[in-house]
Design a protein around this motif. Structure first.
Motif, PDB file in Angstrom:
ATOM      1  N   LEU A  15       0.828  -1.208   0.000  1.00 40.25           N
ATOM      2  CA  LEU A  15       0.000   0.000   0.000  1.00 40.25           C
ATOM      3  C   LEU A  15       0.864   1.260   0.000  1.00 40.25           C
ATOM      4  O   LEU A  15       0.618   2.199  -0.775  1.00 40.25           O
ATOM      5  CB  LEU A  15      -0.928  -0.005   1.215  1.00 40.25           C
ATOM      6  CG  LEU A  15      -1.736   1.275   1.444  1.00 40.25           C
ATOM      7  CD1 LEU A  15      -2.666   1.560   0.271  1.00 40.25           C
ATOM      8  CD2 LEU A  15      -2.511   1.197   2.753  1.00 40.25           C
ATOM      9  N   VAL A  16       1.881   1.294   0.843  1.00 41.62           N
ATOM     10  CA  VAL A  16       2.732   2.485   0.924  1.00 41.62           C
ATOM     11  C   VAL A  16       3.488   2.690  -0.383  1.00 41.62           C
ATOM     12  O   VAL A  16       3.660   3.832  -0.849  1.00 41.62           O
ATOM     13  CB  VAL A  16       3.696   2.363   2.118  1.00 41.62           C
ATOM     14  CG1 VAL A  16       4.671   3.541   2.150  1.00 41.62           C
ATOM     15  CG2 VAL A  16       2.914   2.312   3.428  1.00 41.62           C
ATOM     16  N   GLY A  22       2.484   7.339  -6.574  1.00 42.62           N
ATOM     17  CA  GLY A  22       1.530   8.218  -7.237  1.00 42.62           C
ATOM     18  C   GLY A  22       0.096   7.755  -7.195  1.00 42.62           C
ATOM     19  O   GLY A  22      -0.787   8.450  -7.714  1.00 42.62           O
ATOM     20  N   ALA A  23      -0.197   6.590  -6.605  1.00 41.32           N
ATOM     21  CA  ALA A  23      -1.582   6.113  -6.487  1.00 41.32           C
ATOM     22  C   ALA A  23      -2.229   6.835  -5.313  1.00 41.32           C
ATOM     23  O   ALA A  23      -1.983   6.512  -4.151  1.00 41.32           O
ATOM     24  CB  ALA A  23      -1.612   4.602  -6.276  1.00 41.32           C
ATOM     25  N   THR A  24      -3.064   7.838  -5.597  1.00 37.26           N
ATOM     26  CA  THR A  24      -3.564   8.720  -4.546  1.00 37.26           C
ATOM     27  C   THR A  24      -5.064   8.596  -4.315  1.00 37.26           C
ATOM     28  O   THR A  24      -5.549   9.123  -3.318  1.00 37.26           O
ATOM     29  CB  THR A  24      -3.252  10.185  -4.896  1.00 37.26           C
ATOM     30  OG1 THR A  24      -3.837  10.506  -6.164  1.00 37.26           O
ATOM     31  CG2 THR A  24      -1.753  10.403  -4.953  1.00 37.26           C
ATOM     32  N   LEU A  25      -5.813   7.953  -5.200  1.00 40.32           N
ATOM     33  CA  LEU A  25      -7.270   7.899  -5.057  1.00 40.32           C
ATOM     34  C   LEU A  25      -7.679   6.572  -4.432  1.00 40.32           C
ATOM     35  O   LEU A  25      -7.104   5.515  -4.728  1.00 40.32           O
ATOM     36  CB  LEU A  25      -7.954   8.056  -6.421  1.00 40.32           C
ATOM     37  CG  LEU A  25      -7.712   9.392  -7.130  1.00 40.32           C
ATOM     38  CD1 LEU A  25      -8.484   9.419  -8.439  1.00 40.32           C
ATOM     39  CD2 LEU A  25      -8.124  10.558  -6.245  1.00 40.32           C
ATOM     40  N   ILE A  26      -8.658   6.623  -3.560  1.00 38.62           N
ATOM     41  CA  ILE A  26      -9.157   5.443  -2.890  1.00 38.62           C
ATOM     42  C   ILE A  26     -10.657   5.372  -3.097  1.00 38.62           C
ATOM     43  O   ILE A  26     -11.364   6.368  -2.938  1.00 38.62           O
ATOM     44  CB  ILE A  26      -8.794   5.471  -1.384  1.00 38.62           C
ATOM     45  CG1 ILE A  26      -9.329   4.216  -0.671  1.00 38.62           C
ATOM     46  CG2 ILE A  26      -9.286   6.717  -0.691  1.00 38.62           C
ATOM     47  CD1 ILE A  26      -8.825   4.083   0.747  1.00 38.62           C
ATOM     48  N   LEU A  36     -10.207   0.104  -3.271  1.00 39.80           N
ATOM     49  CA  LEU A  36      -9.354   0.151  -4.451  1.00 39.80           C
ATOM     50  C   LEU A  36      -8.472   1.390  -4.382  1.00 39.80           C
ATOM     51  O   LEU A  36      -8.962   2.497  -4.166  1.00 39.80           O
ATOM     52  CB  LEU A  36     -10.200   0.170  -5.725  1.00 39.80           C
ATOM     53  CG  LEU A  36     -11.127  -1.036  -5.931  1.00 39.80           C
ATOM     54  CD1 LEU A  36     -11.960  -0.844  -7.197  1.00 39.80           C
ATOM     55  CD2 LEU A  36     -10.333  -2.329  -5.999  1.00 39.80           C
ATOM     56  N   VAL A  37      -7.166   1.202  -4.574  1.00 42.51           N
ATOM     57  CA  VAL A  37      -6.206   2.301  -4.520  1.00 42.51           C
ATOM     58  C   VAL A  37      -5.518   2.376  -5.878  1.00 42.51           C
ATOM     59  O   VAL A  37      -4.970   1.380  -6.363  1.00 42.51           O
ATOM     60  CB  VAL A  37      -5.168   2.097  -3.402  1.00 42.51           C
ATOM     61  CG1 VAL A  37      -4.159   3.240  -3.404  1.00 42.51           C
ATOM     62  CG2 VAL A  37      -5.844   1.978  -2.053  1.00 42.51           C
ATOM     63  N   GLY A  38      -5.559   3.545  -6.496  1.00 41.16           N
ATOM     64  CA  GLY A  38      -4.920   3.709  -7.798  1.00 41.16           C
ATOM     65  C   GLY A  38      -4.967   5.147  -8.253  1.00 41.16           C
ATOM     66  O   GLY A  38      -5.486   6.026  -7.562  1.00 41.16           O
ATOM     67  N   ARG A  39      -4.409   5.403  -9.436  1.00 40.00           N
ATOM     68  CA  ARG A  39      -4.421   6.742 -10.005  1.00 40.00           C
ATOM     69  C   ARG A  39      -5.772   7.014 -10.660  1.00 40.00           C
ATOM     70  O   ARG A  39      -6.592   6.109 -10.840  1.00 40.00           O
ATOM     71  CB  ARG A  39      -3.303   6.884 -11.041  1.00 40.00           C
ATOM     72  CG  ARG A  39      -1.891   6.798 -10.486  1.00 40.00           C
ATOM     73  CD  ARG A  39      -0.889   7.082 -11.588  1.00 40.00           C
ATOM     74  NE  ARG A  39       0.477   7.068 -11.105  1.00 40.00           N
ATOM     75  CZ  ARG A  39       1.252   5.990 -11.082  1.00 40.00           C
ATOM     76  NH1 ARG A  39       0.766   4.838 -11.503  1.00 40.00           N
ATOM     77  NH2 ARG A  39       2.487   6.053 -10.625  1.00 40.00           N
ATOM     78  N   ALA A  40      -5.959   8.267 -11.028  1.00 41.78           N
ATOM     79  CA  ALA A  40      -7.190   8.652 -11.729  1.00 41.78           C
ATOM     80  C   ALA A  40      -7.257   7.957 -13.079  1.00 41.78           C
ATOM     81  O   ALA A  40      -6.276   7.931 -13.826  1.00 41.78           O
ATOM     82  CB  ALA A  40      -7.243  10.172 -11.908  1.00 41.78           C
ATOM     83  N   GLY A  41      -8.404   7.377 -13.395  1.00 42.74           N
ATOM     84  CA  GLY A  41      -8.581   6.681 -14.647  1.00 42.74           C
ATOM     85  C   GLY A  41      -8.150   5.243 -14.636  1.00 42.74           C
ATOM     86  O   GLY A  41      -8.282   4.550 -15.644  1.00 42.74           O
ATOM     87  N   GLU A  42      -7.603   4.748 -13.503  1.00 51.61           N
ATOM     88  CA  GLU A  42      -7.190   3.364 -13.391  1.00 51.61           C
ATOM     89  C   GLU A  42      -8.183   2.578 -12.545  1.00 51.61           C
ATOM     90  O   GLU A  42      -8.922   3.148 -11.729  1.00 51.61           O
ATOM     91  CB  GLU A  42      -5.786   3.265 -12.779  1.00 51.61           C
ATOM     92  CG  GLU A  42      -4.685   3.872 -13.638  1.00 51.61           C
ATOM     93  CD  GLU A  42      -3.315   3.712 -12.986  1.00 51.61           C
ATOM     94  OE1 GLU A  42      -3.285   3.258 -11.827  1.00 51.61           O
ATOM     95  OE2 GLU A  42      -2.313   4.040 -13.626  1.00 51.61           O
ATOM     96  N   LEU A  68      -5.097   9.942  -0.772  1.00 47.25           N
ATOM     97  CA  LEU A  68      -4.023   9.489   0.099  1.00 47.25           C
ATOM     98  C   LEU A  68      -2.713  10.144  -0.322  1.00 47.25           C
ATOM     99  O   LEU A  68      -2.466  10.359  -1.509  1.00 47.25           O
ATOM    100  CB  LEU A  68      -3.867   7.962   0.017  1.00 47.25           C
ATOM    101  CG  LEU A  68      -4.984   7.126   0.657  1.00 47.25           C
ATOM    102  CD1 LEU A  68      -4.760   5.658   0.366  1.00 47.25           C
ATOM    103  CD2 LEU A  68      -5.067   7.365   2.154  1.00 47.25           C
ATOM    104  N   ARG A  69      -1.895  10.449   0.652  1.00 43.83           N
ATOM    105  CA  ARG A  69      -0.592  11.070   0.377  1.00 43.83           C
ATOM    106  C   ARG A  69       0.432  10.467   1.321  1.00 43.83           C
ATOM    107  O   ARG A  69       0.170  10.275   2.515  1.00 43.83           O
ATOM    108  CB  ARG A  69      -0.675  12.578   0.565  1.00 43.83           C
ATOM    109  CG  ARG A  69       0.645  13.310   0.303  1.00 43.83           C
ATOM    110  CD  ARG A  69       0.411  14.826   0.336  1.00 43.83           C
ATOM    111  NE  ARG A  69      -0.232  15.246   1.569  1.00 43.83           N
ATOM    112  CZ  ARG A  69       0.416  15.489   2.723  1.00 43.83           C
ATOM    113  NH1 ARG A  69       1.742  15.334   2.766  1.00 43.83           N
ATOM    114  NH2 ARG A  69      -0.256  15.869   3.784  1.00 43.83           N
ATOM    115  N   ALA A  70       1.607  10.155   0.786  1.00 43.41           N
ATOM    116  CA  ALA A  70       2.676   9.570   1.594  1.00 43.41           C
ATOM    117  C   ALA A  70       3.390  10.651   2.399  1.00 43.41           C
ATOM    118  O   ALA A  70       3.599  11.762   1.918  1.00 43.41           O
ATOM    119  CB  ALA A  70       3.670   8.831   0.702  1.00 43.41           C
TER     120      ALA A  70
END
Length: 277
Positions: A15-16, A22-26, A36-42, A68-70
């Motif tokens: 996850l981290v 760059g996977a910021t959307l949940i 589900l965690v991934g980028r926009a459009g994925e 989400l942001r690291a």
């Protein structure tokens, strides 16, 4: 329970890494148990629903709504996790033991690979009586010689040097002008140790302690009888141990016949008592 903890740790690392990459959307996973965690459009990757909250509680991630942001702590967490995994893989081919070794003049607890050095392997050899073949003093002497040999940069260099060389330095790699003071001092200690061991035994000490050759290799190269190299090495390390820690010297008493000894005749002559007394 240990396997569940290891699996949860692997999920946390995944996850981290996703968020740090760059996977910021949940989004909701639709089954009530995952998100589900991934980028926009994925499509995103499924992770346990409670995992993002746990990562935020540890300070690895920050969540704002569906984003989400690291955090800066996330990179250190990933480095430790990846290093631990690499160490566990390498340890499968090692014989690791925790020992107290001299490091820069102080004894510290270090992890030692007993399968790496012939000297470390000999530390486990025992006589028929059960006594160790090399005592702690002799073993420490061999390790100290190896440390000075390494610090003095005396190992043969098998790879090409790519660093730029400045004008005015001595020609050739390993020149004295290229060494720092500690390396020059270490070379001096190695030279003194070799002289203390003597020409008959210094070769086997250098081969095994410094060049890390096996006992069989030394016997084959020097055409020695079988199982003779370890006896020669023990004698060399005992001489080296006396060099590093000389035994205390006793005060020398003057005896008859020594050069420069002159008896006190006046003390040896006894006077006769005067007549009439």
């Amino acid at each position: 329970m240990r396997e569940d903890g290891a699996a949860r740790q692997r999920q946390m690392v995944r996850l981290v890494r996703l968020v740090a990459g760059g996977a910021t959307l949940i989004r909701d996973g639709g089954d009530g148990a995952t998100v589900l965690v991934g980028r926009a459009g994925e499509a995103g990757r499924p992770v346990a629903r409670a995992l993002p909250d746990a990562a935020c509680a540890l300070g690895l991630l920050v969540r704002s709504g569906d984003t989400l942001r690291a955090t800066p702590q996330a990179r250190a967490f990933l480095r430790r996790a990846l290093l631990s995994a690499e160490t566990q893989f390498q340890d499968q081919h090692r014989d690791i033991e925790q020992q107290n070794r001299p490091v820069e003049g102080l004894r510290q607890s270090v992890r030692v690979n007993l399968a790496e050095s012939p000297l470390a392997a000999m530390a486990r050899l025992k006589e028929k009586s059960g006594v160790l073949f090399l005592d702690a003093v002799a073993l420490d002497a061999g390790l100290r010689l190896h440390a000075d040999f390494t610090r003095g940069q005396l190992q043969p260099q098998l790879t090409m040097r790519y660093e730029p060389r400045l004008a005015g330095k001595s020609k050739g790699a390993g020149g004295v002008a290229d060494l720092c003071d500690s390396a020059v001092a270490a070379r001096g200690r190695v030279r003194a140790a070799v002289e203390a061991i003597g020409p008959e035994l210094s070769g086997v000490a250098l081969d095994i302690c410094c060049f890390e050759k096996g006992l069989e290799t030394v016997e084959r190269e020097r055409q020695w009888p079988v199982r003779s190299a370890k006896l020669m090495l023990r004698a060399a390390l005992m001489a080296l141990a006396r060099h590093y820690a000389p035994p205390p010297t006793r005060a020398r008493r003057t005896a008859w016949g020594d050069d420069g000894f002159r008896p006190d005749r006046t003390a040896a002559v006894t006077r006769r008592p005067a007549a009439g007394r």
